[in-house]
Design a protein around this motif. Structure first.
Motif, PDB file in Angstrom:
ATOM      1  N   GLY A   2      16.182  34.904   3.213  1.00 59.49           N
ATOM      2  CA  GLY A   2      14.905  34.193   3.085  1.00 59.49           C
ATOM      3  C   GLY A   2      14.079  34.767   1.946  1.00 59.49           C
ATOM      4  N   ARG A   3      14.328  36.040   1.642  1.00 65.19           N
ATOM      5  CA  ARG A   3      13.626  36.669   0.522  1.00 65.19           C
ATOM      6  C   ARG A   3      14.636  37.116  -0.556  1.00 65.19           C
ATOM      7  NH1 ARG A   3       8.837  35.173   1.532  1.00 65.19           N
ATOM      8  NH2 ARG A   3       7.447  36.353   2.883  1.00 65.19           N
ATOM      9  N   THR A   4      15.599  37.960  -0.150  1.00 61.11           N
ATOM     10  CA  THR A   4      16.565  38.493  -1.116  1.00 61.11           C
ATOM     11  C   THR A   4      17.570  37.410  -1.517  1.00 61.11           C
ATOM     12  OG1 THR A   4      16.369  40.558   0.130  1.00 61.11           O
ATOM     13  CG2 THR A   4      18.072  40.468  -1.547  1.00 61.11           C
ATOM     14  N   PHE A  25      24.638  40.288   7.020  1.00 63.25           N
ATOM     15  CA  PHE A  25      23.508  40.730   6.193  1.00 63.25           C
ATOM     16  C   PHE A  25      22.417  41.318   7.079  1.00 63.25           C
ATOM     17  CE2 PHE A  25      25.665  37.417   3.838  1.00 63.25           C
ATOM     18  CZ  PHE A  25      25.775  37.990   2.575  1.00 63.25           C
ATOM     19  N   ALA A  59      18.529  43.288   7.144  1.00 62.79           N
ATOM     20  CA  ALA A  59      17.317  43.547   6.367  1.00 62.79           C
ATOM     21  C   ALA A  59      17.020  45.039   6.251  1.00 62.79           C
ATOM     22  CB  ALA A  59      16.122  42.838   7.003  1.00 62.79           C
ATOM     23  N   LEU A  60      17.268  45.784   7.320  1.00 64.11           N
ATOM     24  CA  LEU A  60      16.947  47.214   7.303  1.00 64.11           C
ATOM     25  C   LEU A  60      18.056  48.004   6.609  1.00 64.11           C
ATOM     26  CD1 LEU A  60      15.470  47.538  10.891  1.00 64.11           C
ATOM     27  CD2 LEU A  60      14.216  47.754   8.740  1.00 64.11           C
ATOM     28  N   ASP A 119      19.967  46.063   3.455  1.00 61.32           N
ATOM     29  CA  ASP A 119      18.896  45.833   2.480  1.00 61.32           C
ATOM     30  C   ASP A 119      18.863  44.393   1.955  1.00 61.32           C
ATOM     31  OD1 ASP A 119      18.098  48.540   2.614  1.00 61.32           O
ATOM     32  OD2 ASP A 119      19.557  49.137   1.097  1.00 61.32           O
ATOM     33  N   VAL A 120      19.218  43.446   2.804  1.00 62.99           N
ATOM     34  CA  VAL A 120      19.121  42.043   2.410  1.00 62.99           C
ATOM     35  C   VAL A 120      18.253  41.311   3.430  1.00 62.99           C
ATOM     36  CG1 VAL A 120      20.364  39.891   2.009  1.00 62.99           C
ATOM     37  CG2 VAL A 120      21.401  42.057   1.317  1.00 62.99           C
ATOM     38  N   VAL A 121      17.090  40.855   2.986  1.00 68.28           N
ATOM     39  CA  VAL A 121      16.234  40.049   3.853  1.00 68.28           C
ATOM     40  C   VAL A 121      16.545  38.592   3.524  1.00 68.28           C
ATOM     41  CG1 VAL A 121      13.867  39.488   4.518  1.00 68.28           C
ATOM     42  CG2 VAL A 121      14.433  41.811   3.797  1.00 68.28           C
ATOM     43  N   VAL A 171      14.861  47.236  -0.875  1.00 63.69           N
ATOM     44  CA  VAL A 171      14.935  45.903  -0.294  1.00 63.69           C
ATOM     45  C   VAL A 171      13.772  45.056  -0.806  1.00 63.69           C
ATOM     46  CG1 VAL A 171      13.744  46.602   1.841  1.00 63.69           C
ATOM     47  CG2 VAL A 171      15.249  44.600   1.857  1.00 63.69           C
ATOM     48  N   GLY A 172      14.089  43.798  -1.084  1.00 60.96           N
ATOM     49  CA  GLY A 172      13.047  42.900  -1.575  1.00 60.96           C
ATOM     50  C   GLY A 172      13.661  41.654  -2.180  1.00 60.96           C
ATOM     51  N   PRO A 173      12.933  40.852  -2.899  1.00 61.60           N
ATOM     52  CA  PRO A 173      11.494  40.997  -3.107  1.00 61.60           C
ATOM     53  C   PRO A 173      10.732  40.580  -1.853  1.00 61.60           C
ATOM     54  CG  PRO A 173      12.277  38.970  -4.133  1.00 61.60           C
ATOM     55  CD  PRO A 173      13.475  39.642  -3.554  1.00 61.60           C
TER      56      PRO A 173
END
Lengths: 489, 298
Positions: free
Chosen positions: A230-232, A185, A187-188, A226-228, B86-88
């Protein structure tokens, strides 16, 4: 001194080998390259590679291997080069290193394998060019389209890797080779972590990273951008409803540190992370073909504050983007600079000016919110500090102004808290980095491992890969045995 | 790739998109945002999430066309794709039972204030909402805001709808008529948020603003979105986007947001030039006018 083993393909005696000079890496001309983002080092030809490989003393006790964070079998792969079996050499490297084209370019070999090389222990003899040879076989493998895919049957176990930087990719490759299903995974929007947003094209072409990623895909590794985490999605969700048997966290050091001096909010003051991300990831220097803008550096005076590899990457990029003056401002002396020697030399050749023993104390405005100058103070070295290096002390009355349009702050990073703050029970140290066992990379959470900068703080690509390697071994053990010992408190 | 399921204009130059993004929809909370990149050469821009439907796996965003990226986004419709979302991201709004809360939404900021207003209402607060726009056509989400507010006040700069004036005029009225206020949430243009902060500070009314600095990664990695709060650097993407309005240095925010104005203008000009050329080519081929920017321009 003894003679090498009889089966050696190398006809030279050890004495003869020591007389052969280290083969130089062909480089792009410094004047040409200071305006281009094309790679500086051009790579060995097969002839140069064999000539260099023949310098290897084939030591019985290969200290080069002991000095490698991922344990590449240096002696064996170098001997395969001597024998002309370049594909075999590449396969040998891959047994321990899934990203050889990358480490062959950015690993500080002088601190690792080449520091262990016996050749270098003799006066006036340079160590074997192990990094250059690694790069040569990796590039050869890529050029010939050779793949060494895992031959083991699938284990049915699923592992999530958080972050697609050097530690994560190493874990992914090593576990795929052992038959586990791995999903990485990121994030960017682009894979590679610091390899893509941090390290510039002239040191590590993006194409090389893409090729190494394709190799991992061919090995069965899956990627999701596109997966953060902790958030996504949280670690608990990955291990719960998404059914992962283990998770590796390799999120990197993350947050840039600022100096806390007046004027840091002026336009024209960047963190190195932002400056490099705009250039490397967002291609802002190709604005308006690419939409992300950056300050136009043509004819401007630019300084980077700091003395590490990131600082040099930033200032060498600035020079390539048309800066009139490009300075490195560092509070200690050249001897204490953490940057690789090769990079310092390259920067000097390109015309970067070094202001050593100098520290900015304030950024001054042009009155319209833009940077105009840095007020700096000269330093001298005092008693050694906690890091063992002599502490820089300001010299009273030595302040001066350095006119600047852009300042890039590269004084280090701190832990990015997103994963830690959303994963209950994940122990961190007092600086916020994840606590992980040095041998197994296990964290305080069962089935969760961590490695790279998010455990150690900013380090190097190869040290992160070393952590990834150890993590992969212990994840495999955990997935096989199910045994989990708690971390010692 | 993220698929657009619905796209419609709420007002001239303001468009709402419903986008398939199941992971984001599942975790979104009021006050959070996404960063999107339209295509391979696109920039990354932060946009607040207006609402989400975890069951349908969709999020909705409301975008005002300002520069090239937002205009390009406006040219997309249902069944088309956005390269990356990307989010939230960011910390969710603090939702608690504060008492009486005034929610101020300026322009497209109303869409960002809406989910928080709704959550505050659900949490048992008395919600007084003030929304404002330049003119009648640009008033958005009035019906939605009315549904989640005990009182809704509407202003237009030119008086073409509801009351003439600014949202801050209404807030001042509330303060001057001794309305008890426990919390003010203001979302909108920086000048508006600053004016709200200046009104409430002398009264000691706790005030929260949602800041919109320039961002790239949105995960705390680049530091581009740093804002001065109480004289200290905070990253809007991870420490915010909501901050105590009385501690924010708005001058620095305005200055930093202006950093790329020239580049943004140039980008927009080239975009219009390209579009016009396309339009002309289409016109020459079809023999009839074709307004590419139709609806997207104000």
């Amino acid at each position: 001194m003894t003679q090498p083993a009889a089966r050696s393909a190398n006809p030279m005696t050890l004495k003869e080998r020591m007389k052969v000079p280290r083969q130089l890496m062909p480089e792009q001309d410094a004047a040409l390259r200071s305006t281009a983002f094309t790679e500086v080092n051009l790579g060995y030809s097969p002839e140069l590679a064999r000539q260099e490989a023949m310098r290897c003393l084939e030591c019985a006790k290969a200290t080069c291997v002991q000095h490698c964070p991922v344990g590449v079998k240096v002696k064996e792969f170098v001997q395969l080069i001597v024998a002309g079996d370049f594909a075999g050499a590449a396969a040998k490297v891959r047994e321990d290193n899934v990203l050889p084209a990358i480490t062959g370019r950015v690993c500080p070999q002088e601190d690792h394998c080449e520091a262990g090389c016996k050749l270098g222990k003799t006066k006036n003899v340079k160590p074997l060019g192990i990094g250059y040879l690694e790069r040569f076989v990796a590039d050869y493998e890529q050029r010939m389209g050779i793949r060494h895919l895992p031959k083991v049957p699938p284990t049915g176990k699923k592992v999530a890797v958080v972050g697609s930087g050097p530690s994560g990719l190493t874990v992914a490759g090593d576990l795929a080779q052992r038959g586990h299903k791995v999903r990485v995974f990121e994030a960017l929007h682009e894979l590679g972590g610091v390899l893509v947003y941090g390290i510039p094209e002239f040191r590590l072409p993006k194409q090389i990273i893409r090729e190494q990623l394709d190799y991992l895909r061919d090995m069965g590794v899956e990627f999701e951008t596109d997966v953060v985490v902790g958030r996504t999605v949280t670690i608990d969700e990955l291990m719960g409803e998404e059914g992962y048997d283990a998770v590796f966290i390799g999120t990197g050091a993350g947050s840039p540190q600022f100096m806390g001096i007046p004027g840091e909010h002026l336009n024209g003051v960047y963190s190195a992370n932002e400056f490099l991300t705009r250039i490397n990831l967002m291609k802002a220097y190709q604005f308006p073909r690419y939409d992300e803008p950056m300050v136009d550096l043509h004819g401007k005076d630019v300084a980077v504050i700091g003395g590490g590899n990131t600082a040099l990457d930033a200032i060498r990029s600035a020079l390539r983007l048309g800066a009139r003056k490009a300075y490195v401002v560092y509070r200690r002396s050249e001897a204490e600079m953490p940057a690789r020697i090769e990079e310092v030399h390259h920067a000097q050749q390109e015309g970067i000016e070094f202001h050593m023993l100098t520290n900015p104390v304030e950024f001054l405005s042009d009155g319209k919110g833009w940077l105009a100058a840095a007020r700096c103070v000269r330093m001298e070295l005092g008693e050694p500090d906690a890091s063992g290096r002599r502490r820089p002390v300001p010299i009273a009355g030595s302040e001066f102004e350095l006119p600047l349009a852009v300042a890039v702050i590269a004084v280090g990073t701190s832990a990015n808290p997103i994963v830690q703050s959303t994963t209950p029970g994940l122990a961190t140290d007092k600086r916020g980095y994840i606590q992980a066992d040095g041998a197994t990379q296990r964290t305080s959470r069962k089935g969760v491992f961590a490695g790279g900068d998010i455990v150690t703080g900013s380090a190097t690509v190869i040290l992160a890969m070393g952590a990834g390697r150890r993590a992969a071994t212990s994840i495999h053990e955990y997935l096989t045995s199910g045994a989990w010992e708690a971390l010692p408190a | 790739m993220f698929k657009i399921l619905q796209a419609q204009f709420l007002a001239p130059g303001i468009k709402r998109f419903v986008i398939e993004a199941p992971r984001i929809a599942r975790r979104q909370k009021p006050g959070q945002f996404v960063i999107l990149r339209i295509n391979e050469t696109g920039e990354r821009i932060p946009i607040t999430i207006e609402s989400s439907d975890p069951v349908a796996g969709t999020i909705s965003i409301v975008v005002q066309a300002v520069g090239k990226t937002t205009h390009l986004l406006h040219s997309l419709g249902a069944e088309e794709f956005i390269a990356d979302i990307v989010g939230p991201l960011g910390k969710p709004s603090e939702i608690a039972r504060f008492g009486t809360v005034v929610v101020v939404g300026g322009g497209v900021g109303t869409a960002m204030a809406y989910p928080t207003a709704a959550a505050l209402k659900r949490a048992g607060n008395r919600v007084i909402s003030i929304i404002g726009a330049r003119n009648k056509e640009l008033v958005i989400l009035e019906k939605e805001m009315r549904e989640v507010s005990d009182i809704l006040l509407v202003t237009t700069d030119d008086g073409s709808y509801a009351e003439r004036g600014f949202v801050t005029d209404k807030l001042r009225d509330l303060i001057q008529t001794d309305t008890h206020i426990d919390l003010v949430l203001a979302v909108g243009p920086v000048v508006m948020m600053r004016a709200v902060a200046e009104l409430t500070k002398p009264e000691g009314i706790r005030t929260v603003v949602s800041l919109n600095p320039i961002m790239i990664d949105g995960t705390g990695m680049c530091g581009g979105c740093r804002v001065l709060v109480d004289g200290k650097s905070q990253f809007a993407c991870v420490d915010g986007p909501e901050f105590d309005a009385h501690r924010v240095n708005f001058d620095v925010l305005v200055q930093r947001n202006a950093m790329y104005h020239d580049a943004e203008r140039r980008s927009m000009e080239e975009f219009i030039r390209e579009r016009t050329a396309q339009e002309e080519r289409a016109h020459n081929q079809a023999g009839e006018p074709c307004a590419v920017l139709q609806g997207g321009e104000q």
